[in-house]
Motif scaffolding. Structure first.
Motif, PDB file in Angstrom:
ATOM      1  N   VAL A  18      86.651   7.283 -28.255  1.00 40.75           N
ATOM      2  CA  VAL A  18      86.230   6.312 -27.238  1.00 40.75           C
ATOM      3  C   VAL A  18      85.287   5.281 -27.861  1.00 40.75           C
ATOM      4  CG1 VAL A  18      84.912   6.031 -25.099  1.00 40.75           C
ATOM      5  CG2 VAL A  18      86.623   7.846 -25.285  1.00 40.75           C
ATOM      6  N   TRP A  22      86.102   1.361 -28.251  1.00 35.06           N
ATOM      7  CA  TRP A  22      85.200   0.374 -27.663  1.00 35.06           C
ATOM      8  C   TRP A  22      84.716  -0.613 -28.724  1.00 35.06           C
ATOM      9  CZ3 TRP A  22      80.092  -0.803 -28.631  1.00 35.06           C
ATOM     10  CH2 TRP A  22      79.518  -1.732 -27.760  1.00 35.06           C
ATOM     11  N   SER A  25      87.245  -3.158 -29.475  1.00 35.28           N
ATOM     12  CA  SER A  25      87.412  -4.168 -28.428  1.00 35.28           C
ATOM     13  C   SER A  25      86.322  -5.234 -28.500  1.00 35.28           C
ATOM     14  CB  SER A  25      87.414  -3.509 -27.049  1.00 35.28           C
ATOM     15  OG  SER A  25      86.135  -2.999 -26.751  1.00 35.28           O
ATOM     16  N   GLN A  26      85.295  -5.019 -29.296  1.00 36.62           N
ATOM     17  CA  GLN A  26      84.217  -5.994 -29.451  1.00 36.62           C
ATOM     18  C   GLN A  26      84.486  -7.001 -30.561  1.00 36.62           C
ATOM     19  OE1 GLN A  26      81.772  -5.852 -27.064  1.00 36.62           O
ATOM     20  NE2 GLN A  26      83.143  -4.242 -26.367  1.00 36.62           N
ATOM     21  N   HIS A  44      92.676   0.203 -32.269  1.00 34.50           N
ATOM     22  CA  HIS A  44      93.011   0.761 -30.953  1.00 34.50           C
ATOM     23  C   HIS A  44      94.070   1.848 -31.079  1.00 34.50           C
ATOM     24  CE1 HIS A  44      91.361  -2.766 -28.369  1.00 34.50           C
ATOM     25  NE2 HIS A  44      90.457  -1.824 -28.563  1.00 34.50           N
TER      26      HIS A  44
END
Length: 151
Positions: A18, A22, A25-26, A44
C-alpha cells in the motif's frame, strides 16, 4: 506458531504494498497527462503483485516454516539492505550504475564469482536501461552518466 509468522509477514508486506503504491501515485504527471503508461505504471503493478502475494500468505500460511536465523537469515537481511541502498542511489548514481552494483552484489552473495557477478549486473542494468529508454520511451535516471552528456 509457524502460521503466525507467515501471517505477520503477510500483513507487513500488505502495508508495504500500500505504501509503495501510494508513493508511486505521487510521481509527477508527465507533460500533457494523457499517457496511459506513465512512470507510475510499473510500481503500481509491483504493488498489486506484492499485495496479492502477501494476502495469500495471510490466508494460506505455510504450516511448517521457521524464521531463518541462521546464515540464510543473515543473507536475507543483507539483500534487504542492498535493495534499500539501491533505491537511495538511483537518483545520484543513475540507473545503470545503481543496478550494476545491486545486481552484482546480490549475484555475488548467491555464490557467483565477483567479476562475473558485477559484469552480469552491468549488462543487466545497461540492457534494461536501453529497453526502457528506447523501446518503451520511459526515461530512467542517468545520475553520474549525465556528466558525460555533451551540450
Amino acid at each position: 506458531m509457524s502460521y503466525f509468522n507467515d501471517r505477520i509477514f503477510g500483513v507487513l508486506m500488505i502495508v508495504l504494498a500500500v505504501a509503495y503504491g501510494w508513493a508511486a501515485s505521487q510521481f509527477p504527471v508527465p507533460f500533457g497527462g494523457t499517457e496511459v503508461v506513465g512512470p507510475e505504471t510499473f510500481p503500481h503493478l509491483l504493488a498489486v503483485v506484492l499485495a496479492i502475494s502477501s494476502l495469500y500468505l495471510v490466508v494460506r500460511p505455510d504450516p511448517d516454516n521457521a524464521w531463518p536465523w541462521s546464515r540464510t537469515g543473515i543473507e536475507l537481511i543483507i539483500a534487504l539492505v542492498v535493495l534499500a541502498l539501491y533505491a537511495m542511489s538511483l537518483e545520484p548514481l543513475g540507473f545503470i550504475v545503481s543496478t550494476a552494483l545491486a545486481v552484482g552484489t546480490l549475484c555475488w552473495r548467491m555464490g557467483a564469482r565477483p567479476v562475473k557477478a558485477y559484469v552480469t549486473g552491468l549488462v543487466a542494468g545497461t540492457v534494461v536501461f536501453l529497453i526502457f529508454n528506447f523501446a518503451l520511451d520511459l526515461s530512467l535516471p542517468l545520475g553520474l552518466l549525465s556528466l558525460l552528456e555533451v551540450g
